[in-house]
Motif scaffolding. Sequence first.
Motif, PDB file in Angstrom:
ATOM      1  N   LEU A  97       0.804  -1.229   0.000  1.00 29.47           N
ATOM      2  CA  LEU A  97       0.000   0.000   0.000  1.00 29.47           C
ATOM      3  C   LEU A  97       0.836   1.276   0.000  1.00 29.47           C
ATOM      4  N   VAL A  98       2.065   1.210   0.488  1.00 29.84           N
ATOM      5  CA  VAL A  98       2.822   2.427   0.791  1.00 29.84           C
ATOM      6  C   VAL A  98       3.033   3.299  -0.459  1.00 29.84           C
ATOM      7  N   THR A  99       3.814   2.820  -1.413  1.00 28.01           N
ATOM      8  CA  THR A  99       4.121   3.611  -2.610  1.00 28.01           C
ATOM      9  C   THR A  99       2.877   3.782  -3.484  1.00 28.01           C
ATOM     10  N   VAL A 100       2.168   2.690  -3.667  1.00 31.42           N
ATOM     11  CA  VAL A 100       0.994   2.694  -4.534  1.00 31.42           C
ATOM     12  C   VAL A 100      -0.089   3.635  -3.994  1.00 31.42           C
ATOM     13  N   GLY A 101      -0.339   3.556  -2.689  1.00 34.22           N
ATOM     14  CA  GLY A 101      -1.381   4.375  -2.075  1.00 34.22           C
ATOM     15  C   GLY A 101      -1.013   5.846  -2.084  1.00 34.22           C
ATOM     16  N   GLY A 122      -3.338  -1.920 -13.200  1.00 34.68           N
ATOM     17  CA  GLY A 122      -2.042  -2.004 -12.538  1.00 34.68           C
ATOM     18  C   GLY A 122      -2.191  -1.632 -11.072  1.00 34.68           C
ATOM     19  N   SER A 123      -1.124  -1.759 -10.323  1.00 31.73           N
ATOM     20  CA  SER A 123      -1.212  -1.550  -8.878  1.00 31.73           C
ATOM     21  C   SER A 123      -1.630  -0.122  -8.548  1.00 31.73           C
ATOM     22  N   VAL A 124      -0.974   0.861  -9.163  1.00 31.43           N
ATOM     23  CA  VAL A 124      -1.332   2.261  -8.899  1.00 31.43           C
ATOM     24  C   VAL A 124      -2.708   2.558  -9.488  1.00 31.43           C
ATOM     25  N   GLY A 125      -2.931   2.150 -10.738  1.00 28.36           N
ATOM     26  CA  GLY A 125      -4.199   2.425 -11.405  1.00 28.36           C
ATOM     27  C   GLY A 125      -5.381   1.866 -10.640  1.00 28.36           C
ATOM     28  N   PHE A 126      -5.244   0.646 -10.160  1.00 25.23           N
ATOM     29  CA  PHE A 126      -6.342  -0.039  -9.467  1.00 25.23           C
ATOM     30  C   PHE A 126      -6.751   0.712  -8.192  1.00 25.23           C
ATOM     31  N   VAL A 127      -5.759   1.228  -7.485  1.00 24.49           N
ATOM     32  CA  VAL A 127      -6.049   1.996  -6.262  1.00 24.49           C
ATOM     33  C   VAL A 127      -6.600   3.374  -6.625  1.00 24.49           C
ATOM     34  N   LEU A 168     -10.942  -0.385   0.570  1.00 22.03           N
ATOM     35  CA  LEU A 168      -9.940  -0.154  -0.480  1.00 22.03           C
ATOM     36  C   LEU A 168      -9.232  -1.485  -0.715  1.00 22.03           C
ATOM     37  N   VAL A 169      -9.270  -1.948  -1.957  1.00 21.32           N
ATOM     38  CA  VAL A 169      -8.646  -3.238  -2.272  1.00 21.32           C
ATOM     39  C   VAL A 169      -7.287  -2.984  -2.919  1.00 21.32           C
ATOM     40  N   VAL A 170      -6.257  -3.523  -2.311  1.00 23.63           N
ATOM     41  CA  VAL A 170      -4.918  -3.418  -2.883  1.00 23.63           C
ATOM     42  C   VAL A 170      -4.626  -4.762  -3.545  1.00 23.63           C
ATOM     43  N   PRO A 171      -4.379  -4.733  -4.854  1.00 18.10           N
ATOM     44  CA  PRO A 171      -4.281  -6.009  -5.561  1.00 18.10           C
ATOM     45  C   PRO A 171      -2.936  -6.703  -5.326  1.00 18.10           C
ATOM     46  N   VAL A 172      -2.924  -7.690  -4.438  1.00 15.21           N
ATOM     47  CA  VAL A 172      -1.710  -8.494  -4.241  1.00 15.21           C
ATOM     48  C   VAL A 172      -1.838  -9.722  -5.129  1.00 15.21           C
ATOM     49  N   TRP A 173      -0.877  -9.898  -6.019  1.00 17.35           N
ATOM     50  CA  TRP A 173      -0.952 -10.975  -7.016  1.00 17.35           C
ATOM     51  C   TRP A 173      -0.256 -12.233  -6.520  1.00 17.35           C
ATOM     52  N   ARG A 174       0.989 -12.104  -6.038  1.00 16.31           N
ATOM     53  CA  ARG A 174       1.754 -13.304  -5.651  1.00 16.31           C
ATOM     54  C   ARG A 174       2.774 -12.952  -4.594  1.00 16.31           C
ATOM     55  N   THR A 175       3.096 -13.927  -3.745  1.00 14.36           N
ATOM     56  CA  THR A 175       4.199 -13.738  -2.804  1.00 14.36           C
ATOM     57  C   THR A 175       5.342 -14.688  -3.174  1.00 14.36           C
ATOM     58  N   TYR A 176       6.539 -14.274  -2.791  1.00 13.05           N
ATOM     59  CA  TYR A 176       7.762 -15.045  -3.083  1.00 13.05           C
ATOM     60  C   TYR A 176       8.650 -15.022  -1.840  1.00 13.05           C
ATOM     61  N   PRO A 177       9.435 -16.077  -1.594  1.00 19.94           N
ATOM     62  CA  PRO A 177      10.467 -15.967  -0.570  1.00 19.94           C
ATOM     63  C   PRO A 177      11.501 -14.921  -1.005  1.00 19.94           C
ATOM     64  N   LEU A 178      12.176 -14.313  -0.032  1.00 18.98           N
ATOM     65  CA  LEU A 178      13.177 -13.281  -0.358  1.00 18.98           C
ATOM     66  C   LEU A 178      14.179 -13.775  -1.407  1.00 18.98           C
TER      67      LEU A 178
END
Length: 301
Positions: free
Chosen positions: A120-124, A149-154, A268-278
């Motif tokens: 949410l930080v940068t996108v919001g 996209g992430s910014v567009g969607f928000v 407010l829905v923040v679109p999280v698509w996938r998570t990955y290990p570091l």
Amino acid sequence: MSTAITFSEYGPADVLRLTEVTPPDPGPGQVRIKVEAASVNPLDIKIRSGLMAKVAPAHFPVVPGLDAAGVVDAVGEGADAAVGDAVLGATVGGSYSEYALLERPVAKPEALSWEVAASLVTVGRTSHRVLGQLGVEAGSTLLVHGAAGSVGFVAVQLAVARGITVVGTVGEKDIERVTALGATAVRYGDGWADRVRAAAPQGVDFVLDASGAGVLADSVALTGDTAKVITIADMSAQQHGVRFSAGTTEQGEDALPELVRLAAGGRLVVPVWRTYPLAEAAQAQADLEAHRNQGKAVLLP
Ligand SMILES: NC(=O)c1ccc[n+]([C@@H]2O[C@H](COP(=O)([O-])OP(=O)(O)OC[C@H]3O[C@@H](n4cnc5c(N)ncnc54)[C@H](OP(=O)(O)O)[C@@H]3O)[C@@H](O)[C@H]2O)c1
């Protein structure tokens, strides 16, 4: 010692390496967090590939990443948080790491997942900032390029909530997602301007370009005023007399605490698509570069 992703030369995603680093100490106003989630932003990729080298040369080795969420484990002088607090915020010195420094940490409510908090930080902040800079008003019509996209969607959600009629350009796969937000979705690509005219016969008052896809000339033609168009992604903005909006922070009051409340409350829905290990940061960036994502990729150290 701890681990972080670093790169020591510009290049493709495989310049990213899992490295042993010393956890950074927080300066005045900063906190150090044990990172639970760090989001991947397109800017991380532009910096790693060398695209930003002329504007902001890197000091290698670089830890990529702009924003993160985690638990405070050290507090700098005057910082507004305590050890053990769950927080999110913009990082100083990178976020693809087990430990990161945050400026202006914001409390993370229980109801907000780590992934959404980091995303949410940068996108919001960006979405909120550009709507303010455009001066959009209730009753007007806003065109958002890259609405899925992430910014567009928000940005679409914030605009719809303000009583603005939103038309968004999207790929075929995203038409339903964006329509469900209360916007009219039209396909991007050849002929997009005609599709927008058909979807908004009343005319387009404002344009937010969150795609960088070479849409500025036609966007200016649609609004009839360069001041009604803003881009966060097209470096040719100046050629078109259009404002390029940069920087994730705003003058004045920080919008992030309010955006956190909206997201935690399900408004407010923040679109999280996938998570990955570091350790799979290179794969996460490669997936974004290949346009496989529908929203944010998030690293979980
Ligand atoms: N200046 C700033 O302050 C700032 C802050 C944040 C982000 N940005 C920039 O803004 C851009 C968007 O960031 P993001 O995080 O939202 O990225 P993202 O999640 O990857 O979204 C980009 C979106 O653009 C869409 N797109 C691709 N080609 C398009 C076209 N021809 N017309 C319309 N849309 C198209 C993509 O659709 P597909 O999935 O179909 O390809 C995707 O939905 C990036 O360039 C980023 O660097 C700037």
